[in-house]
Design a protein around this motif. Structure first.
Motif, PDB file in Angstrom:
ATOM      1  N   TYR A   1       1.818   6.463  -6.952  1.00  0.00           N
ATOM      2  CA  TYR A   1       0.709   7.331  -7.370  1.00  0.00           C
ATOM      3  C   TYR A   1       1.064   8.807  -7.165  1.00  0.00           C
ATOM      4  N   LEU A   2       1.588   9.149  -5.997  1.00  0.00           N
ATOM      5  CA  LEU A   2       1.933  10.552  -5.713  1.00  0.00           C
ATOM      6  C   LEU A   2       3.074  11.025  -6.605  1.00  0.00           C
ATOM      7  N   THR A   3       4.030  10.150  -6.887  1.00  0.00           N
ATOM      8  CA  THR A   3       5.115  10.510  -7.797  1.00  0.00           C
ATOM      9  C   THR A   3       4.569  10.785  -9.183  1.00  0.00           C
ATOM     10  N   GLY A   4       3.649   9.934  -9.635  1.00  0.00           N
ATOM     11  CA  GLY A   4       3.015  10.156 -10.945  1.00  0.00           C
ATOM     12  C   GLY A   4       2.265  11.476 -11.005  1.00  0.00           C
ATOM     13  N   GLN A   5       1.542  11.798  -9.923  1.00  0.00           N
ATOM     14  CA  GLN A   5       0.824  13.077  -9.871  1.00  0.00           C
ATOM     15  C   GLN A   5       1.799  14.244  -9.930  1.00  0.00           C
ATOM     16  N   ALA A   6       2.910  14.148  -9.220  1.00  0.00           N
ATOM     17  CA  ALA A   6       3.892  15.219  -9.213  1.00  0.00           C
ATOM     18  C   ALA A   6       4.539  15.389 -10.578  1.00  0.00           C
ATOM     19  N   ILE A   7       4.834  14.285 -11.231  1.00  0.00           N
ATOM     20  CA  ILE A   7       5.455  14.347 -12.556  1.00  0.00           C
ATOM     21  C   ILE A   7       4.523  15.003 -13.554  1.00  0.00           C
TER      22      ILE A   7
ATOM     23  N   VAL B   1       0.835  -1.203   0.000  1.00  0.00           N
ATOM     24  CA  VAL B   1       0.000   0.000   0.000  1.00  0.00           C
ATOM     25  C   VAL B   1       0.873   1.258   0.000  1.00  0.00           C
ATOM     26  N   VAL B   2       1.919   1.277   0.828  1.00  0.00           N
ATOM     27  CA  VAL B   2       2.785   2.446   0.901  1.00  0.00           C
ATOM     28  C   VAL B   2       3.524   2.655  -0.423  1.00  0.00           C
ATOM     29  N   ILE B   3       4.024   1.585  -1.017  1.00  0.00           N
ATOM     30  CA  ILE B   3       4.711   1.702  -2.308  1.00  0.00           C
ATOM     31  C   ILE B   3       3.738   2.177  -3.383  1.00  0.00           C
ATOM     32  N   GLY B   4       2.532   1.636  -3.379  1.00  0.00           N
ATOM     33  CA  GLY B   4       1.522   2.060  -4.345  1.00  0.00           C
ATOM     34  C   GLY B   4       1.172   3.529  -4.189  1.00  0.00           C
ATOM     35  N   ALA B   5       1.010   3.992  -2.946  1.00  0.00           N
ATOM     36  CA  ALA B   5       0.716   5.408  -2.716  1.00  0.00           C
ATOM     37  C   ALA B   5       1.885   6.279  -3.172  1.00  0.00           C
ATOM     38  N   GLY B   6       3.111   5.825  -2.934  1.00  0.00           N
ATOM     39  CA  GLY B   6       4.284   6.580  -3.371  1.00  0.00           C
ATOM     40  C   GLY B   6       4.363   6.682  -4.882  1.00  0.00           C
TER      41      GLY B   6
END
Length: 91
Positions: free
Chosen positions: A81-87, A74-79
């Protein structure tokens, strides 16, 4: 533990020209955070003792053993996802 929220409280009170009020808020915020973190730690200690009494081979015991892996996923998936949003916001 440094807290961005406590820093914002202090800076906001300094901007409002009320530094003493900000210090009181930060102290109350820190005490509340310490109480909550201590409570969560105690809860986990007692939960571990409770789960250790569950017989091995049962569904509950197996779920408890898989919980760290599930949490990591879950933590890796959230990371990711958030990295994708930031990019997408940068480009």
């Amino acid at each position: 533990v440094p807290s961005a929220s406590a820093l914002l409280l202090l800076l906001g009170s300094l901007a409002a020209n009320r530094p003493a009020y900000g210090i009181v808020l930060v102290l109350a915020f820190g005490a509340g955070m310490a109480i909550v973190l201590g409570g969560v730690g105690l809860l986990l200690v007692y939960a571990t003792r409770f789960v250790e009494r569950v017989p091995s081979g049962t569904v509950g015991r197996r779920a408890w053993e898989l919980l760290p892996v599930a949490t990591a996923i879950v933590v890796i998936g959230a990371g990711i996802y958030l990295t994708g949003q930031a990019i997408t916001q940068v480009f």
